[in-house]
Each structure stands twice: as structure tokens, then as C-alpha cells.
Design a protein around this motif. Structure first.
Motif, mmCIF file in Angstrom:
data_model
loop_
_atom_site.group_PDB
_atom_site.id
_atom_site.type_symbol
_atom_site.label_atom_id
_atom_site.label_comp_id
_atom_site.label_asym_id
_atom_site.label_seq_id
_atom_site.Cartn_x
_atom_site.Cartn_y
_atom_site.Cartn_z
ATOM 1 N N ALA A 77 0.833 -1.204 0.000
ATOM 2 C CA ALA A 77 0.000 0.000 0.000
ATOM 3 C C ALA A 77 0.865 1.251 0.000
ATOM 4 O O ALA A 77 1.844 1.339 0.743
ATOM 5 N N GLY A 78 0.478 2.218 -0.832
ATOM 6 C CA GLY A 78 1.154 3.515 -0.846
ATOM 7 C C GLY A 78 0.281 4.530 -0.126
ATOM 8 O O GLY A 78 -0.845 4.217 0.281
ATOM 9 N N GLU A 79 0.781 5.744 0.024
ATOM 10 C CA GLU A 79 0.040 6.817 0.707
ATOM 11 C C GLU A 79 -1.401 6.943 0.192
ATOM 12 O O GLU A 79 -2.333 7.104 0.950
ATOM 13 N N SER A 80 -1.534 6.862 -1.153
ATOM 14 C CA SER A 80 -2.852 7.141 -1.739
ATOM 15 C C SER A 80 -3.704 5.873 -1.931
ATOM 16 O O SER A 80 -4.805 5.938 -2.477
ATOM 17 N N THR A 81 -3.210 4.717 -1.491
ATOM 18 C CA THR A 81 -3.997 3.487 -1.647
ATOM 19 C C THR A 81 -5.235 3.553 -0.759
ATOM 20 O O THR A 81 -5.144 3.848 0.431
ATOM 21 N N ILE A 82 -6.389 3.267 -1.358
ATOM 22 C CA ILE A 82 -7.625 3.303 -0.572
ATOM 23 C C ILE A 82 -7.750 2.021 0.240
ATOM 24 O O ILE A 82 -7.699 0.918 -0.301
ATOM 25 N N VAL A 83 -7.883 2.163 1.541
ATOM 26 C CA VAL A 83 -8.033 0.999 2.427
ATOM 27 C C VAL A 83 -9.514 0.798 2.769
ATOM 28 O O VAL A 83 -10.024 -0.312 2.713
ATOM 29 N N CYS A 84 -10.212 1.886 3.087
ATOM 30 C CA CYS A 84 -11.659 1.794 3.351
ATOM 31 C C CYS A 84 -12.383 2.243 2.088
ATOM 32 O O CYS A 84 -12.408 3.430 1.759
ATOM 33 N N ARG A 85 -12.943 1.268 1.372
ATOM 34 C CA ARG A 85 -13.547 1.570 0.074
ATOM 35 C C ARG A 85 -14.879 2.291 0.219
ATOM 36 O O ARG A 85 -15.290 3.029 -0.663
ATOM 37 N N CYS A 86 -15.578 2.035 1.324
ATOM 38 C CA CYS A 86 -16.893 2.680 1.481
ATOM 39 C C CYS A 86 -16.740 4.176 1.703
ATOM 40 O O CYS A 86 -17.520 4.971 1.208
ATOM 41 N N GLU A 87 -15.717 4.557 2.472
ATOM 42 C CA GLU A 87 -15.565 5.971 2.828
ATOM 43 C C GLU A 87 -14.330 6.604 2.190
ATOM 44 O O GLU A 87 -13.922 7.703 2.574
ATOM 45 N N ASP A 88 -13.710 5.896 1.240
ATOM 46 C CA ASP A 88 -12.540 6.426 0.520
ATOM 47 C C ASP A 88 -11.418 6.886 1.452
ATOM 48 O O ASP A 88 -10.869 7.979 1.282
ATOM 49 N N VAL A 89 -11.074 6.093 2.438
ATOM 50 C CA VAL A 89 -9.999 6.493 3.361
ATOM 51 C C VAL A 89 -8.696 5.830 2.901
ATOM 52 O O VAL A 89 -8.644 4.614 2.696
ATOM 53 N N THR A 90 -7.665 6.654 2.762
ATOM 54 C CA THR A 90 -6.406 6.144 2.213
ATOM 55 C C THR A 90 -5.484 5.591 3.305
ATOM 56 O O THR A 90 -5.644 5.894 4.492
ATOM 57 N N PHE A 91 -4.506 4.843 2.867
ATOM 58 C CA PHE A 91 -3.490 4.284 3.768
ATOM 59 C C PHE A 91 -2.760 5.430 4.484
ATOM 60 O O PHE A 91 -2.533 5.383 5.689
ATOM 61 N N GLY A 92 -2.410 6.493 3.723
ATOM 62 C CA GLY A 92 -1.684 7.620 4.301
ATOM 63 C C GLY A 92 -2.454 8.263 5.442
ATOM 64 O O GLY A 92 -1.893 8.610 6.479
ATOM 65 N N ARG A 93 -3.756 8.394 5.255
ATOM 66 C CA ARG A 93 -4.605 9.015 6.289
ATOM 67 C C ARG A 93 -4.652 8.121 7.534
ATOM 68 O O ARG A 93 -4.548 8.599 8.664
#
Ligand SMILES: Cc1cc2nc3c(=O)[nH]c(=O)nc-3n(C[C@H](O)[C@H](O)[C@H](O)COP(=O)(O)OP(=O)(O)OC[C@H]3O[C@@H](n4cnc5c(N)ncnc54)[C@H](O)[C@@H]3O)c2cc1C
Length: 262
Positions: free
Chosen positions: A193-209
Motif C-alpha cells: 500500500a502507498g500513501e494514496s492506496t484506498i483501504v476503506c472503500r466505502c468511505e474512501d480512506v487512504t493508507f496515508g490518512r
């Protein structure tokens, strides 16, 4: 699992370009040799490989990047230090299976290492609550079926009948344990996963966040990770792998239900 899915897709006329398996060839070979203890699985594996004749099956290989404009056009694969891209329009990724333990958790059954703890008769820690199948261990359909038989006999007081299936269950459990050892995820996959990879698909939350936080609850309150329609079913498992977080309590409804069903 990859072979089963690839074969299914091919039977529906998909052009399967490559099967990339992250585990090593030596682990797969050792696992294959051990299949003599479960001949049905050996036959199934050989049949699947035969039906996938011509499709490259690469061990020590995994996807690192997917790209395209508006739609998927290519996937980057890595294997033993070499990286290359292949053209494709669908990428199916499976990292591992996650047991559904929500109902048992709601009933306060003891959970051990992410699975519902059961005794030899498939009894959970709660009186009169039995559990069989994937919530207790992941080991394929035979394992679930035999555990179901034991639980059924035990729940109806036929303990001696239940006992007759213990040996069969032990065999399927052994298969499950070997399966899990063979296909355990390698550590490199945690770095995908990179900074901008989406981890929570429902709420568009990225790995970086998410990396700003130290636990799932804090991340959830600040980013809405796990608060979308899947209620953490997807991102909870992902954050458990990526950050070693434990997802909080289970609450009903266990699965989102359509209004029309209600
Ligand atoms: C694509 C794919 C290919 C597979 N191929 C093979 C294979 O080739 N060989 C093999 O041995 N295994 C295979 N498996 C694994 C096999 O399907 C499972 O091991 C087996 O189905 C597990 O049985 P189970 O009864 O534990 O769970 P399931 O079969 O998943 O049954 C659980 C049931 O409970 C229901 N349920 C869940 N939660 C609730 C709830 N809260 N309320 C009400 N109902 C609920 C679900 O809808 C489901 O019907 C495959 C799995 C997949 C996904």
C-alpha cells in the motif's frame, strides 16, 4: 483458491492471462506431496491444473500495481526482483479468507486468534451454542461438513455418534493447518500500500490518512474508516494486516439488510 477461481472464470470464457501466487514453489511442492493424505484434494488439484493448461502459474509472484485510464489496462507483477507489466482488463486479488465470527461474538462466545473457540464436540464457551465450519477454522468444505455433523449429533445428545467423526475431522483440520502454513502471506505484501492506496472503500480512506493513527477506534472516529455500508468487514481485516489493529465491538445488524427484505 486461485486455481479454483481461475478455472471457474475460464469455464465462463474468460481469457486468464496469468495466475500469480505469492507463496514459494518449494512450499507448494511440499504441500502437494502431503496431499496423498487427502486423495480427493490431490485429484481436484490435478484436475484444476489440467483444465488450466496453458495458463502460466507463477509462484513467488504478486501484483504490485494496477493502472489504466478510466478502466484497468495493465497490472505490474513482481517475481524474485524482476518487475514487468501485463495487459489485462480485470485483476482478481485474494489475500486470505476471513471467518465470519460476528454472531458468535455477539453471543459472547470465546474467540481465540480470530476464530470461535470450540471443544471436541464443537461446543463454544456459551452453553448450548455450537459452532461448525469456517468460524472455527478455515480448511475447506470437507472440514465444515464434518464439523457440522459432529455439532449436530452433539447438540442432539448423540455424543457417541459424534465421536465417530472425530478422526475424519482431525484429518481435515490437519489439511487446513497445512494449507494455512503453505499460503501464509509473506511480509513484503504488507508494504504494497502507498500513501494514496484506498483501504476503506466505502468511505474512501487512504493508507496515508490511516497511518496517522495508532488504533482502529481512533482512526474510525477521525476518518469514518469502517463506518460505511460494509461496517469494517473489508477494511477491518485490511487494517489488522497492515497495522496490527484490532477491530472493536460487533453490533447488529450483522449484515446490512435491504429495506425490501425487511
Ligand atoms: C470462490 C471459492 C471457491 C472455493 N473452492 C473450494 C474448493 O474447491 N474446495 C473446497 O474444499 N473449498 C472451497 N471453498 C471453500 C468452501 O466454500 C468453504 O470452506 C465452505 O463453504 C465453508 O462452509 P461453511 O458452512 O463454514 O460456510 P459457508 O458455506 O460460507 O456457509 C455459511 C452460511 O451462513 C450464512 N450466514 C453467514 N452469516 C449469517 C448470519 N449472520 N445470519 C444468517 N446467515 C448467515 C451465509 O450466507 C452462508 O450461507 C471455496 C470458497 C470460495 C469462496
Amino acid at each position: 483458491m486461485l486455481l479454483a477461481v481461475a478455472e471457474y472464470l475460464r469455464s465462463k470464457d474468460a481469457n486468464v492471462v496469468t495466475i500469480a501466487e505469492q507463496t514459494s514453489a518449494s512450499k507448494i511442492n511440499k504441500f502437494g506431496v502431503g496431499l496423498w493424505r487427502m486423495p480427493s484434494k490431490l485429484v481436484q488439484a490435478i484436475a484444476l491444473r489440467a483444465k488450466l493448461f496453458g495458463v502460466p502459474y507463477l509462484t513467488d509472484c504478486w501484483a504490485t500495481f494496477a493502472s489504466g485510464t478510466g478502466k484497468l489496462e495493465s497490472v505490474t507483477l513482481t517475481r524474485k526482483g524482476k518487475t514487468w507489466s501485463i495487459a489485462c482488463d480485470v485483476l482478481a486479488c485474494g489475500f486470505h479468507l476471513v471467518p465470519n465470527i460476528e454472531l458468535a461474538s455477539l453471543l459472547n462466545c470465546t474467540i481465540h486468534d480470530g476464530f470461535v473457540a470450540v471443544d471436541e464436540f464443537q461446543r463454544t464457551s456459551c452453553e448450548n451454542v455450537f459452532c461448525a465450519g469456517e468460524p472455527t477454522a478455515i480448511g475447506g468444505v470437507e472440514s465444515s461438513l464434518v464439523e457440522g455433523k459432529i455439532a449436530g449429533f452433539a447438540a442432539s445428545g448423540q455424543l457417541e455418534e459424534a465421536r465417530k467423526y472425530f478422526a475424519e475431522r482431525d484429518k481435515t483440520r490437519d489439511f487446513g493447518e497445512r494449507l494455512n502454513r503453505t499460503f501464509a502471506l509473506r511480509d513484503e505484501l504488507k508494504m504494497l500500500a502507498g500513501e494514496s492506496t484506498i483501504v476503506c472503500r466505502c468511505e474512501d480512506v487512504t493508507f496515508g490518512r490511516l497511518a496517522e493513527f495508532t488504533n482502529f477506534r481512533e482512526a474510525k472516529l477521525q476518518t469514518r474508516c469502517g463506518m460505511g455500508s460494509c461496517q469494517g468487514r473489508i477494511c477491518g481485516a485490511a487494517t489488522a494486516v497492515l497495522f496490527d489493529w484490532k477491530v472493536g465491538s460487533v453490533r447488529p445488524p450483522i449484515f446490512p439488510v435491504k429495506l425490501e427484505n425487511l
